[in-house]
Design a protein around this motif. Structure first.
Motif, PDB file in Angstrom:
ATOM      1  N   ALA A 193       2.898 -14.426  -2.891  1.00 17.05           N
ATOM      2  CA  ALA A 193       2.130 -15.004  -1.795  1.00 17.05           C
ATOM      3  C   ALA A 193       1.863 -13.973  -0.700  1.00 17.05           C
ATOM      4  O   ALA A 193       0.755 -13.895  -0.154  1.00 17.05           O
ATOM      5  N   LYS A 194       2.865 -13.155  -0.378  1.00 16.49           N
ATOM      6  CA  LYS A 194       2.682 -12.131   0.652  1.00 16.49           C
ATOM      7  C   LYS A 194       1.644 -11.103   0.214  1.00 16.49           C
ATOM      8  O   LYS A 194       0.772 -10.699   0.992  1.00 16.49           O
ATOM      9  N   GLU A 195       1.703 -10.697  -1.043  1.00 17.27           N
ATOM     10  CA  GLU A 195       0.737  -9.715  -1.530  1.00 17.27           C
ATOM     11  C   GLU A 195      -0.669 -10.306  -1.570  1.00 17.27           C
ATOM     12  O   GLU A 195      -1.656  -9.592  -1.380  1.00 17.27           O
ATOM     13  N   THR A 196      -0.767 -11.608  -1.796  1.00 20.52           N
ATOM     14  CA  THR A 196      -2.079 -12.267  -1.765  1.00 20.52           C
ATOM     15  C   THR A 196      -2.698 -12.185  -0.372  1.00 20.52           C
ATOM     16  O   THR A 196      -3.908 -11.949  -0.236  1.00 20.52           O
ATOM     17  N   GLU A 197      -1.890 -12.356   0.655  1.00 18.17           N
ATOM     18  CA  GLU A 197      -2.396 -12.235   2.020  1.00 18.17           C
ATOM     19  C   GLU A 197      -2.885 -10.810   2.290  1.00 18.17           C
ATOM     20  O   GLU A 197      -3.926 -10.612   2.923  1.00 18.17           O
ATOM     21  N   TYR A 198      -2.151  -9.832   1.804  1.00 14.39           N
ATOM     22  CA  TYR A 198      -2.595  -8.448   1.966  1.00 14.39           C
ATOM     23  C   TYR A 198      -3.914  -8.223   1.235  1.00 14.39           C
ATOM     24  O   TYR A 198      -4.808  -7.515   1.718  1.00 14.39           O
ATOM     25  N   TYR A 199      -4.048  -8.841   0.068  1.00 15.23           N
ATOM     26  CA  TYR A 199      -5.274  -8.657  -0.700  1.00 15.23           C
ATOM     27  C   TYR A 199      -6.485  -9.233   0.046  1.00 15.23           C
ATOM     28  O   TYR A 199      -7.553  -8.622   0.065  1.00 15.23           O
ATOM     29  N   VAL A 200      -6.322 -10.408   0.636  1.00 19.55           N
ATOM     30  CA  VAL A 200      -7.442 -11.019   1.365  1.00 19.55           C
ATOM     31  C   VAL A 200      -7.917 -10.085   2.473  1.00 19.55           C
ATOM     32  O   VAL A 200      -9.120  -9.857   2.648  1.00 19.55           O
ATOM     33  N   SER A 201      -6.964  -9.509   3.220  1.00 16.59           N
ATOM     34  CA  SER A 201      -7.340  -8.585   4.298  1.00 16.59           C
ATOM     35  C   SER A 201      -8.070  -7.372   3.739  1.00 16.59           C
ATOM     36  O   SER A 201      -9.102  -6.936   4.277  1.00 16.59           O
ATOM     37  N   ALA A 202      -7.544  -6.820   2.639  1.00 16.47           N
ATOM     38  CA  ALA A 202      -8.167  -5.626   2.049  1.00 16.47           C
ATOM     39  C   ALA A 202      -9.547  -5.944   1.483  1.00 16.47           C
ATOM     40  O   ALA A 202     -10.490  -5.146   1.619  1.00 16.47           O
ATOM     41  N   ALA A 203      -9.690  -7.123   0.866  1.00  8.73           N
ATOM     42  CA  ALA A 203     -10.978  -7.497   0.279  1.00  8.73           C
ATOM     43  C   ALA A 203     -12.039  -7.670   1.357  1.00  8.73           C
ATOM     44  O   ALA A 203     -13.197  -7.262   1.189  1.00  8.73           O
TER      45      ALA A 203
ATOM     46  N   ARG B 226       2.238  -3.081   5.163  1.00  4.99           N
ATOM     47  CA  ARG B 226       2.442  -3.136   3.714  1.00  4.99           C
ATOM     48  C   ARG B 226       2.881  -1.789   3.179  1.00  4.99           C
ATOM     49  O   ARG B 226       3.790  -1.704   2.333  1.00  4.99           O
ATOM     50  N   ALA B 227       2.257  -0.715   3.653  1.00  5.80           N
ATOM     51  CA  ALA B 227       2.628   0.622   3.187  1.00  5.80           C
ATOM     52  C   ALA B 227       4.075   0.945   3.528  1.00  5.80           C
ATOM     53  O   ALA B 227       4.813   1.519   2.718  1.00  5.80           O
ATOM     54  N   VAL B 228       4.513   0.540   4.725  1.00  5.71           N
ATOM     55  CA  VAL B 228       5.907   0.770   5.125  1.00  5.71           C
ATOM     56  C   VAL B 228       6.851  -0.031   4.241  1.00  5.71           C
ATOM     57  O   VAL B 228       7.894   0.469   3.802  1.00  5.71           O
ATOM     58  N   GLU B 229       6.505  -1.278   3.956  1.00  3.47           N
ATOM     59  CA  GLU B 229       7.352  -2.117   3.097  1.00  3.47           C
ATOM     60  C   GLU B 229       7.474  -1.531   1.699  1.00  3.47           C
ATOM     61  O   GLU B 229       8.574  -1.504   1.119  1.00  3.47           O
ATOM     62  N   ARG B 230       6.373  -1.050   1.162  1.00  4.71           N
ATOM     63  CA  ARG B 230       6.408  -0.481  -0.186  1.00  4.71           C
ATOM     64  C   ARG B 230       7.202   0.818  -0.216  1.00  4.71           C
ATOM     65  O   ARG B 230       7.926   1.093  -1.169  1.00  4.71           O
ATOM     66  N   ALA B 231       7.072   1.625   0.822  1.00  2.00           N
ATOM     67  CA  ALA B 231       7.836   2.870   0.882  1.00  2.00           C
ATOM     68  C   ALA B 231       9.331   2.575   0.968  1.00  2.00           C
ATOM     69  O   ALA B 231      10.152   3.230   0.319  1.00  2.00           O
ATOM     70  N   ALA B 232       9.697   1.560   1.769  1.00  2.16           N
ATOM     71  CA  ALA B 232      11.109   1.190   1.882  1.00  2.16           C
ATOM     72  C   ALA B 232      11.646   0.661   0.556  1.00  2.16           C
ATOM     73  O   ALA B 232      12.786   0.948   0.172  1.00  2.16           O
ATOM     74  N   ALA B 233      10.813  -0.100  -0.159  1.00  3.77           N
ATOM     75  CA  ALA B 233      11.249  -0.633  -1.458  1.00  3.77           C
ATOM     76  C   ALA B 233      11.478   0.494  -2.462  1.00  3.77           C
ATOM     77  O   ALA B 233      12.416   0.460  -3.263  1.00  3.77           O
ATOM     78  N   ARG B 234      10.599   1.515  -2.411  1.00  3.67           N
ATOM     79  CA  ARG B 234      10.773   2.642  -3.341  1.00  3.67           C
ATOM     80  C   ARG B 234      12.020   3.442  -3.027  1.00  3.67           C
ATOM     81  O   ARG B 234      12.657   3.990  -3.925  1.00  3.67           O
ATOM     82  N   GLN B 235      12.384   3.518  -1.746  1.00  2.00           N
ATOM     83  CA  GLN B 235      13.525   4.330  -1.346  1.00  2.00           C
ATOM     84  C   GLN B 235      14.827   3.549  -1.310  1.00  2.00           C
ATOM     85  O   GLN B 235      15.877   4.112  -1.047  1.00  2.00           O
ATOM     86  N   ALA B 236      14.756   2.241  -1.548  1.00  4.22           N
ATOM     87  CA  ALA B 236      15.966   1.424  -1.510  1.00  4.22           C
ATOM     88  C   ALA B 236      16.940   1.884  -2.582  1.00  4.22           C
ATOM     89  O   ALA B 236      16.540   2.176  -3.719  1.00  4.22           O
ATOM     90  N   PRO B 237      18.233   1.979  -2.262  1.00  2.63           N
ATOM     91  CA  PRO B 237      19.202   2.427  -3.251  1.00  2.63           C
ATOM     92  C   PRO B 237      19.303   1.438  -4.396  1.00  2.63           C
ATOM     93  O   PRO B 237      19.282   0.226  -4.203  1.00  2.63           O
ATOM     94  N   SER B 238      19.366   1.936  -5.577  1.00  5.65           N
ATOM     95  CA  SER B 238      19.495   1.093  -6.764  1.00  5.65           C
ATOM     96  C   SER B 238      20.577   1.677  -7.652  1.00  5.65           C
ATOM     97  O   SER B 238      20.942   2.850  -7.525  1.00  5.65           O
ATOM     98  N   LEU B 239      21.080   0.847  -8.517  1.00  6.49           N
ATOM     99  CA  LEU B 239      22.123   1.322  -9.422  1.00  6.49           C
ATOM    100  C   LEU B 239      21.541   2.359 -10.374  1.00  6.49           C
ATOM    101  O   LEU B 239      20.541   2.099 -11.047  1.00  6.49           O
TER     102      LEU B 239
END
Length: 360
Positions: A95-105, A146-159
Motif C-alpha cells: 500500500a505504501k509503495e502504491t502511494e509512491y507510485y501515484v505521486s511518481a505517475a 522513499r529513497a531514504v527508506e530504501r537505502a536504510a532497508a539495503r543497509q539494515a543488518p541481516s543474518l
C-alpha cells in the motif's frame, strides 16, 4: 542575422525570418519582428520544457517494478500459508509503495505535458486538490523519503549466509534443475500456462515465474503443479529439498534408496528425458544402456562411480548428489554392523539382574 542599409540597421526575426528594422541606440536588441512572434516563440519554449527527454526513464516505471515484486511476494506468502501478521505486513508495504507510485505517475504525466485538469479528472479530485497533493515540491519530497527508506532497508543488518560457497552454488543448481523438471512436465502435458493456473488456482504470472526459475515455491505448490502436470512427486521432492538447502535426514535403507532413485530420475527429467542411448553417449561410453535403465528403474543401488557418471551425463554435479548416495550406504552399514553396546548394558538386557552403574 543582422544587415544594414542606407536607411539604418535591420535584423531577421527568429520566429518568422522576416527582416525588420532593428532598434538603434544602446537598448536591448530585438529578436522578433512583432509581439505575436515573440509570444509564439515563448509558447514553444514552454512546451519543450514540459516534455521530458525521450530517453529519460519515467520515475513511475521504476516504482511500478518494485510494486510488481512486492505484489508477487504477497501472493507467494498467501500461497505458502503465511500467518496473518506476515500477510498484513506485506500488504502495508504494498500500500505504501502504491502511494509512491501515484505521486511518481502524476509527476511523469506533468513532465509529459498533461494539464492539472486532466490529472484531476484521472484521480477523481478537484484541480485544487490535485495541485496541493501532487505539486512538484510535494512529489519530490515524497520520493526523497522513499529513497531514504530504501537505502536504510539495503543497509539494515541481516543474518549473514554462513554456508560455504559450494553449498550456495549447489542450492542454485538445484533451483534451476527443479524449474527445468517442472518445465519438462509442462511441455509433456501439452497444457497452456493459463490452463495450469486454472487447475491449481494459482495465477498465470506465478506459474510462469516458477517455470522460469524466478522463484522457488513451497512444496505444497510444487506438489500441486506435479499432480496437474501428471508427474511423480518423488522425482522432484529431493530436488526441492536441495533447492531449500535442506540436508538429508537419517533414513532407513528403503527410504534412502527410494529418495536416491527419485533425485536421479528428477535430474533425468530436468535434462529433458534423454534416452538411455543418449545418456551413454554423454558419458563417453562409461555407461551402457542396461546400466542406465537399471539406475532409472531403481532395481539396484548403483555404485558411486556409476552414480557420478550418470549425474554428469544428465548435466548435474555429482557432489550435489553425494549426500543422497551416502545416506543409502550408511543405512546399509548401520543394518549390517550396528554400534556395539557397553558390556554392562548388554548384560542388563540379557537379564542377568545386574543393572548398569549399580542400578543408579
Amino acid at each position: 542575422m543582422e544587415v544594414t542599409d542606407e536607411s539604418g540597421e535591420f535584423a531577421e526575426c527568429r520566429e518568422c525570418s522576416v527582416q525588420f528594422p532593428q532598434n538603434a541606440g544602446r537598448g536591448r536588441r530585438r529578436a522578433y519582428c512583432s509581439l505575436a512572434c515573440r509570444s509564439r516563440a515563448q509558447r514553444q519554449r514552454d512546451g519543450s520544457r514540459r516534455r521530458s527527454p525521450q530517453n529519460a526513464l519515467p520515475i513511475g516505471r521504476s516504482v511500478a517494478e518494485e510494486l510488481y515484486s512486492l505484489a508477487f511476494d504477497l501472493l507467494e506468502a498467501e500461497y505458502g500459508g503465511a500467518d496473518l501478521r506476515e500477510l498484513l505486513s506485506r500488504a502495508r508495504s504494498l500500500a505504501k509503495e502504491t502511494e509512491y507510485y501515484v505521486s511518481a505517475a502524476v509527476r511523469d504525466a506533468r513532465q509529459g505535458g498533461v494539464s492539472w485538469e486532466e490529472v484531476a479528472s484521472g484521480a477523481a479530485v478537484s484541480v485544487a486538490t490535485a495541485r496541493a497533493r501532487w505539486g512538484e515540491r510535494q512529489v519530490m519530497r515524497r520520493l526523497q523519503v522513499r529513497a531514504v527508506e530504501r537505502a536504510a532497508a539495503r543497509q539494515a543488518p541481516s543474518l549473514p549466509d554462513v554456508r560455504p560457497r559450494e553449498s550456495r552454488e549447489a542450492v542454485g543448481r538445484a533451483s534451476r534443475q527443479l524449474a527445468a523438471a517442472l518445465s519438462q512436465l509442462h511441455q509433456d502435458s501439452g497444457l497452456m500456462i493459463r490452463e495450469v493456473a486454472e487447475c491449481t488456482e494459482l495465477s498465470p504470472s506465478y506459474v510462469s515465474r516458477i517455470l522460469s526459475v524466478d522463484r522457488t515455491p513451497t512444496w505444497p505448490v510444487v506438489r500441486q503443479l506435479v499432480d496437474v502436470l501428471g508427474g511423480d512427486p518423488l522425482e522432484l521432492r529431493v530436488l526441492w529439498e536441495m533447492a531449500q538447502g535442506v540436508p538429508p535426514a537419517p533414513q532407513d535403507f528403503i527410504e534412502a534408496a527410494t529418495r536416491l532413485n527419485g533425485v536421479l530420475r528428477g535430474l533425468h527429467l530436468a535434462a529433458g528425458n534423454p534416452s538411455a542411448k543418449e545418456v551413454c553417449e554423454q558419458s563417453n561410453g562409461a555407461l551402457d544402456p542396461a546400466a542406465v535403465e537399471e539406475i532409472l528403474a531403481g532395481t539396484e543401488v548403483p555404485t558411486w562411480e556409476d552414480t557420478g557418471r550418470f549425474v554428469t551425463a544428465v548435466g548435474g554435479h555429482p557432489a550435489d548428489i553425494r549426500p543422497q548416495w551416502e545416506a543409502v550406504y550408511s543405512s546399509i552399514l548401520g543394518a549390517c554392523d550396528p554400534a556395539p553396546k557397553p558390556a554392562a548394558a548388554a548384560r542388563w538386557e540379557q537379564g542377568d539382574g545386574a543393572a548398569p552403574d549399580g542400578g543408579r
